[in-house]
Design an enzyme around this catalytic site. Structure first.
Site, short mmCIF file in Angstrom:
data_model
loop_
_atom_site.label_atom_id
_atom_site.label_comp_id
_atom_site.label_asym_id
_atom_site.label_seq_id
_atom_site.Cartn_x
_atom_site.Cartn_y
_atom_site.Cartn_z
N LYS A 1 -35.66 68.74 23.94
CA LYS A 1 -34.63 68.55 24.96
C LYS A 1 -35.32 68.92 26.17
CE LYS A 1 -31.05 68.59 27.56
NZ LYS A 1 -31.95 68.68 28.83
N THR B 1 -28.08 80.33 29.61
CA THR B 1 -28.34 79.39 28.69
C THR B 1 -28.91 80.13 27.53
OG1 THR B 1 -28.73 77.45 30.42
CG2 THR B 1 -29.46 77.18 28.18
N GLU C 1 -32.13 86.55 40.14
CA GLU C 1 -33.27 85.79 40.48
C GLU C 1 -33.10 84.55 41.16
OE1 GLU C 1 -34.45 83.32 36.92
OE2 GLU C 1 -36.41 83.83 37.22
#
Ligand code: NAD
Length: 494
Positions: A188, A245, A398
């Protein structure tokens, strides 16, 4: 040496609407399409399929079938090796076309893309092709009347989910060892960097990879990524991307079949410059490149600069001069040093981080703004912020953009404390002429990678991965093969 004319010819090519690559063929999805916006000029480059859960389930079924019938998983390693070598040949044949396609999709400057994307992908496939018939099981030193064999078996179906910053390179870091070990895969790609990976799957087929062994499904991570994560038919998830995620993938695993999850997440890597560094001019130059290359969209970017107080002003001045010397612009122009930021969302996020840093007391030495807006593309100046405190947002979060946070320190102990004051632990560097100090710092700074008197060196032979919330499991090197095999013990009474 790349040829500007050849690049300009390739950039004129129309990119056809893309389909899903499932079971060795192009298939239309059931969820409509997503526009692919080129960050070079903000124009629609083409479309990709916005796959549905049903499309993803079809791809997983195809990978499962291909694995179970042994068309690849039971092929002799020497046979798999030949196919992967042929794929490396094809990547080399298509290197410029693949690189230009990828740059039009994600905005990375072409010199870097050619080397780090196509070049690195080809060498990664060669590395694991070469390795796979040389890595095998063990006979354990058991009692005399026992024969204990330790087999290395492919795990089954590997789901790989990759980000947009270096899709071909990071994708290959997962695909090459997983395929070499005999697994089937569903990949993906990120919504904003799918094109070169779709082409890679087609090349793999041309190289002789059997149908169904490598499937590529594009679309929304929150839809098809979730289906892949929750599938009972996927045995391992190999992921590079953001921390949030990564956490979701662990949840998917817990809610389904407890599949192993290898997470390569973000970083806030400390680049620590002591006053006794051997060559401060070189340190400033390499440090600038260590944060600003690819617009800072590099997981190991040295985004926190820790400078010893005695040299702070001179070093920051030298670094800012290097930053201002970079030519930011069209990533397909060989004269550009730095290309575009991947998306408007990312660009706006970067600017937001600079504004927050200034509100929290940081001083902007150079950069901080969007530039070349008239092109329609997403470009940002390399940005240096000083006066940052370790607890500030800009020192903790980040950015994944061309923004450097500079923090001052006095002693070695303080440098270690600041370096480790982070949820992340991906990479870092220490600049010093003192050998003992260098070794102390290697031991004390908690990261997966640390450089000494350089920043950003890497090779396919050495592992890349983080500790703490930068993730687990390493890409590259022979160690990566371990992620894609199961150990099976056979205990035989003689
Ligand atoms: P991201 O996590 O948003 O997306 C990464 C991938 O996950 C994409 O393919 C996306 O479609 C997919 N995804 C999104 N939501 C999902 C969900 N709910 N379920 C399953 N899949 C989902 O990250 P990004 O913005 O594309 O990439 C940038 C991040 O990647 C940065 O944080 C960077 O540090 C990190 N990164 C890490 C490394 C490393 O080696 N450690 C390398 C490159 C990038």
């Amino acid at each position: 040496m790349l040829d500007q004319h050849a690049i300009d010819t390739l950039r004129q090519h129309t990119v056809p609407a893309q389909k899903l690559f499932i079971d060795g063929d192009w298939r239309a999805g059931n969820g409509g399409t997503l526009d692919v916006i080129s960050p070079i000029d903000g124009n629609v480059l083409t479309t990709i399929e916005r796959a549905t859960a049903q499309d993803m389930e079809g791809a997983i079924a195809s990978a499962r079938q291909a694995f179970d019938d042994g068309r690849w998983s039971r092929m002799a390693p020497a046979g798999r090796k030949k196919v992967l070598h042929r794929l490396a040949d094809l990547i080399e044949r298509e290197a410029l076309a693949l690189s230009v396609l990828g740059v039009r999709d994600n905005g990375t400057e072409i010199n870097m893309a050619f080397k780090a994307e196509a070049g690195s992908a080809a060498s990664t496939f060669r590395y694991y092709a070469e390795a796979i018939d040389k890595v095998f099981g063990e006979i354990a030193p058991t009692a005399d009347d026992i024969l204990a064999l330790v087999h290395k078996e492919p795990v089954g179906v590997v789901g790989a989910i990759v980000p947009w910053n270096f899709p071909l390179m990071i994708g290959s870091w997962k695909i090459a060892p997983a395929l070499a070990a005999g697994n089937s895969m569903v990949l993906k790609p990120a919504e904003t960097a799918s094109l070169s990976l779709l082409r890679l799957a087609e090349l793999a087929s041309e190289a002789g990879l059997p149908d169904g062994v490598l499937n590529v499904v594009t679309g929304k991570g929150s839809v098809v990524g979730e289906v892949l994560g929750l599938s009972m038919d996927v045995d391992v998830l190999a992921f590079t991307g953001s921390g949030p995620t990564g956490r979701r993938l662990l949840e998917y695993s817990a809610r389904s079949n407890l599949k192993r999850c290898y997470l390569e997440l973000g970083g806030k890597s400390p680049n620590i410059v002591f006053a006794d560094a051997p060559d401060l001019d070189r340190a400033a130059k390499v440090s600038a490149s260590g944060i600003f290359r690819n617009s800072g969209q590099v997981c190991v970017a040295g985004s926190r600069l820790l400078v010893q107080r005695d040299i702070h002003d001179d070093f920051v001045a030298a670094l800012a001069k290097n930053a201002e010397g970079f030519s930011v612009g069209d990533p397909l122009d060989l004269a550009s040093d730095i290309g575009a930021v991947n998306s408007l969302v990312q660009l706006e996020g970067n600017i937001g981080f600079v504004e927050t840093a200034q509100k929290e007391g940081a001083e902007r030495v150079t950069g901080g703004s969007r530039i070349l807006e008239e092109t329609g593309g997403y470009y940002m100046e390399p940005t240096v912020l000083t006066g940052v405190k370790s607890g500030d947002t800009i020192a903790q979060k980040e950015v994944f953009g061309p923004v450097l946070a500079v923090i001052t320190f006095d002693t070695e102990e303080e440098a270690v404390a600041i370096a480790n004051d982070s949820d992340f632990g991906l990479a870092g560097a220490v600049w010093t002429a003192d050998l003992s100090r260098a070794h102390r710092m290697i031991r004390k700074v908690k990261t997966g990678v640390i450089h000494v008197n350089t920043y950003g060196g890497a090779d396919g032979t050495v592992p890349l991965g983080g500790v703490k919330q930068s993730g687990n499991g390493h890409d590259k090197s022979l160690h990566a093969l371990d992620k894609y095999v199961d150990l099976k013990t056979a205990w035989i009474q003689l």
